[in-house]
Design an enzyme around this catalytic site. Structure first.
Site, PDB file in Angstrom:
ATOM      1  N   ASP A  66      -1.327   6.425  10.081  1.00  0.00           N
ATOM      2  CA  ASP A  66      -2.219   5.556  10.839  1.00  0.00           C
ATOM      3  C   ASP A  66      -1.900   5.569  12.330  1.00  0.00           C
ATOM      4  O   ASP A  66      -0.871   6.095  12.748  1.00  0.00           O
ATOM      5  CB  ASP A  66      -2.158   4.119  10.284  1.00  0.00           C
ATOM      6  N   ASN A 135       1.928  -8.275   3.307  1.00  0.00           N
ATOM      7  CA  ASN A 135       0.725  -8.649   2.535  1.00  0.00           C
ATOM      8  C   ASN A 135       0.342  -7.567   1.528  1.00  0.00           C
ATOM      9  O   ASN A 135      -0.755  -7.582   0.972  1.00  0.00           O
ATOM     10  CB  ASN A 135      -0.451  -8.919   3.483  1.00  0.00           C
ATOM     11  N   HIS A 137       0.022  -4.283   2.212  1.00  0.00           N
ATOM     12  CA  HIS A 137      -0.738  -3.132   2.724  1.00  0.00           C
ATOM     13  C   HIS A 137       0.102  -1.859   2.691  1.00  0.00           C
ATOM     14  O   HIS A 137       1.317  -1.898   2.775  1.00  0.00           O
ATOM     15  CB  HIS A 137      -1.353  -3.396   4.106  1.00  0.00           C
ATOM     16  N   GLU A 142      -5.495  -2.940   4.394  1.00  0.00           N
ATOM     17  CA  GLU A 142      -5.258  -4.365   4.219  1.00  0.00           C
ATOM     18  C   GLU A 142      -5.852  -4.845   2.890  1.00  0.00           C
ATOM     19  O   GLU A 142      -6.722  -4.171   2.324  1.00  0.00           O
ATOM     20  CB  GLU A 142      -5.914  -5.128   5.372  1.00  0.00           C
TER      21      GLU A 142
HETATM   22  C1  GLP Z   1       2.841  -1.158   9.766  1.00  0.00           C
HETATM   23  C2  GLP Z   1       2.476   0.252   9.296  1.00  0.00           C
HETATM   24  C3  GLP Z   1       2.801   0.427   7.839  1.00  0.00           C
HETATM   25  C4  GLP Z   1       4.203  -0.060   7.546  1.00  0.00           C
HETATM   26  C5  GLP Z   1       4.303  -1.530   7.868  1.00  0.00           C
HETATM   27  C6  GLP Z   1       5.649  -2.132   7.551  1.00  0.00           C
HETATM   28  O1  GLP Z   1       1.889  -2.085   9.484  1.00  0.00           O
HETATM   29  N1  GLP Z   1       1.098   0.536   9.518  1.00  0.00           N
HETATM   30  O2  GLP Z   1       2.651   1.791   7.504  1.00  0.00           O
HETATM   31  O3  GLP Z   1       4.513   0.159   6.209  1.00  0.00           O
HETATM   32  O4  GLP Z   1       4.065  -1.647   9.261  1.00  0.00           O
HETATM   33  O5  GLP Z   1       6.500  -2.031   8.644  1.00  0.00           O
HETATM   34  P1  GLP Z   1       8.046  -2.284   8.591  1.00  0.00           P
HETATM   35  O6  GLP Z   1       8.635  -1.124   7.900  1.00  0.00           O
HETATM   36  O7  GLP Z   1       8.468  -2.339  10.043  1.00  0.00           O
HETATM   37  O8  GLP Z   1       8.240  -3.563   7.890  1.00  0.00           O
END
Ligand code: GLP
Length: 247
Positions: A66, A135, A137, A142
């Site tokens: 993304d 959440n 995702h 989402e």
């Molecule tokens: C973002 C990314 C996700 C990732 C999430 C969790 O939202 N788009 O791909 O999994 O963050 O991030 P973290 O690993 O910092 O908790």
């Protein structure tokens, strides 16, 4: 899904990094799906270490999950920058083999098609690395009414905006409200999936993903349908599971 609980982030990074490097050693032109966020950072550190010990990424192709909309590619908070800083500048990958969705594209449908075609031309993703949002995702898919297919532009939820806003403290551009993300259908086509979750903030999402019903309200739950998923957790992220093996 195979669930592996390890004591800390470093042990998870080592295991996941070694697994990815094992694939690359076996298949030097492997196609990797990559993730951002804090969860994969120790994995990228391990990949850099293994590169210094001789693993080559010269022929590897990568596709990132993304990218935010409205941030210049070179912005300090873009996922392009994140990947360069955390991984690409530490291994011998060719930057032209690293692929991203364009968060600033004018035509989202055309961009989605371009991305799907590029993945297909590369032979599909061999291994997809994922984190999980609090959440549920994956990528930026989402909680929603239906599972998504190919890449699309998504409106980020208040919970994701809250979770990711700390990364934008001091930034000249505030946290974007939209992103381009790979769709669920696209993620599920990867040959193999590794998901990493650490910390108690992920415990509820992890339980819903592994033990809840398969529902687009918890997008990660769809991974129950994939035949080859390995989930790496630390004890805090595994704390709410009814059954959690510690290695
Ligand atoms: C973002 C990314 C996700 C990732 C999430 C969790 O939202 N788009 O791909 O999994 O963050 O991030 P973290 O690993 O910092 O908790």
């Amino acid at each position: 899904m195979k669930v592996i609980v390890l004591t800390d982030k470093e042990a998870i990074g080592q295991a996941a990094g070694d697994l990815i490097c094992g694939l690359v050693s076996q298949k030097p032109d492997a196609v990797l799906g990559l993730a951002t966020g804090s969860s994969p950072v120790p994995t990228y550190l391990r990949m850099a270490e293994r590169h210094r010990e001789g693993v080559s990424f010269q022929k590897v192709k990568t596709f990132n999950l993304d990218e935010y909309c409205g941030l210049p590619e070179a912005h300090e908070n873009s996922y392009h920058t994140f990947m360069r800083e955390q991984l690409f500048s530490h291994i011998d990958i060719q930057l032209e083999n690293t692929h991203f969705l364009d968060g600033n594209c004018a035509d989202e449908a055309a961009e989605s098609e371009r991305f799907s075609r590029t993945i297909e031309a590369a032979g599909g993703i061999d291994l997809q690395l994922l984190g999980i949002g609090s959440n549920g995702h994956i990528g930026f898919n989402e909680p929603a009414q239906a599972f998504t297919g190919e890449a699309f532009k998504v409106a980020l939820t208040p919970s994701t905006i809250k979770d990711n806003s700390p990364n934008f403290i001091g930034s000249d551009i505030p946290m974007p409200r939209f992103a381009m993300t790979m769709g669920i259908g696209q993620i599920l086509r990867a040959g193999r999936i590794i998901l990493i979750a650490t910390g108690e903030a992920k415990a509820r999402a992890v339980k819903a993903m592994l033990e809840g019903e398969v529902t687009p309200q918890c997008p990660a739950s769809v991974l129950q349908k994939h035949p080859d998923v390995t989930v790496y957790l630390n004890p805090a992220a595994a704390a709410l599971l009814s059954d959690h093996p510690i290695e």
